[in-house]
Design an enzyme around this catalytic site. Structure first.
Site, mmCIF file in Angstrom:
data_model
loop_
_atom_site.group_PDB
_atom_site.id
_atom_site.type_symbol
_atom_site.label_atom_id
_atom_site.label_comp_id
_atom_site.label_asym_id
_atom_site.label_seq_id
_atom_site.Cartn_x
_atom_site.Cartn_y
_atom_site.Cartn_z
ATOM 1 N N LYS A 1 0.842 -1.212 0.000
ATOM 2 C CA LYS A 1 0.000 0.000 0.000
ATOM 3 C C LYS A 1 0.872 1.256 0.000
ATOM 4 C CE LYS A 1 -3.835 -2.487 2.000
ATOM 5 N NZ LYS A 1 -4.462 -3.004 3.209
ATOM 6 N N GLN B 1 -5.263 -1.981 9.196
ATOM 7 C CA GLN B 1 -4.976 -3.270 8.574
ATOM 8 C C GLN B 1 -5.567 -4.395 9.433
ATOM 9 O OE1 GLN B 1 -3.439 -3.793 5.531
ATOM 10 N NE2 GLN B 1 -4.030 -5.907 5.837
ATOM 11 N N ASP C 1 -11.654 1.726 3.078
ATOM 12 C CA ASP C 1 -11.817 0.269 2.933
ATOM 13 C C ASP C 1 -13.266 -0.099 2.596
ATOM 14 O OD1 ASP C 1 -9.646 -1.451 3.012
ATOM 15 O OD2 ASP C 1 -9.415 -1.336 5.186
#
Length: 280
Positions: A52, A96, A119
């Protein structure tokens, strides 16, 4: 011979488009910023976070990395999220997953401001998708839609079967296909006659989490097969939920593993970050 849907190539195209957008935004005085939080040092998570950061560097997005120790409390993590929610220079916040067991994943997802939920996991984002309103969409299903569209595979009016009903892939995938006017069936572990249902599919999206489970007996000739799974087989080689060498000869189009859906997830995360910067 099936057409191979090249996720690496398509994700590279999307990143190039985003790079141009981000450059233009910078010239107009807007900098895009993504905050990534990792709790603990799960090896797979570390790899994902690294990828990322690389994608942010390539596109020109500023990335803030918060690497917190395993023993970080839920309160400390929520306090950091709250601080980032209030920071106007941060457009996107990503925690995460998985987080350590003593932290509630649900509470963490709900703590993120929906306007920064790149997300697409917040209940507000999921709700917006289900009623057709604007909001962030979970990155993997959004990536699958881009793979289909950019490969000129028609969704409208097609029989679409999604195997798997997870909150991250199966459910949002079915809603996105519905949004594109596909006729959608969701199959799962309790579905009866699953093979018969799958054999009706013009587009079969497999997100069941079982290595090489779907062989040619599940697939209609000429169908498009999208494999969302990623595993290591007995030889430690990457494989998906689809038995690729068995399905590929009869499919019309298919995604390989690796190099299919995987690269699209990060490309769509970057896309969500840019959208967050534009729409703040």
């Amino acid at each position: 011979m099936a057409k191979i849907i090249d996720g690496k190539k398509i994700s590279a195209e999307i990143k190039e488009e985003l790079k141009i957008k981000v450059q233009k935004l910078k010239e107009e005085g807007t900098e895009i910023c993504l905050a990534v939080i990792q709790v603990g040092n799960d090896p797979a998570s570390t790899v994902y976070v690294g990828n990322k950061k690389k994608a942010c560097d390539f596109i020109g997005i500023k990335s803030l990395a918060y690497e917190l120790p395993e023993e970080t409390t839920e309160e400390e993590l929520i306090s950091l999220i709250d601080k980032l929610n209030k920071d106007d220079s941060v457009n996107g916040i990503l925690v995460q997953l998985p987080v350590p067991k003593h932290i509630s994943e649900d509470k963490i997802i709900k703590a993120i401001d929906p306007k920064k939920d790149v997300d697409g996991f917040h209940p507000a984002s999921v709700g917006a998708l289900s009623i057709g309103q604007k909001g962030f969409v979970s990155c993997t299903p959004a990536g699958v839609i881009q793979l289909l569209k950019r490969s000129n595979i028609e969704i409208e009016g097609k029989n679409c079967v999604v195997i798997g009903r997870s909150n991250i892939v199966g459910k949002p995938m079915s809603m996105l296909l519905l949004r594109e006017n596909g006729t959608v069936t969701i199959c799962h572990s309790k579905t009866k006659n699953i093979k018969d249902i799958c054999k009706q599919a013009d587009i079969l999206v497999v997100a069941i989490g079982k290595p090489k489970m779907i062989d040619s007996s599940y697939v209609k000739e000429g169908a498009t097969v999208i494999d969302v799974g990623i595993h290591r087989d007995e030889n430690n080689k990457l494989c998906g939920d689809v038995l690729y060498e068995d399905v590929e000869p009869i499919a019309g189009a298919i995604t390989p593993v690796p190099g299919g859906v995987g690269p699209m997830t990060i490309a769509m995360l970057m896309n969500n970050c840019v959208e967050a910067g534009i729409n703040k």
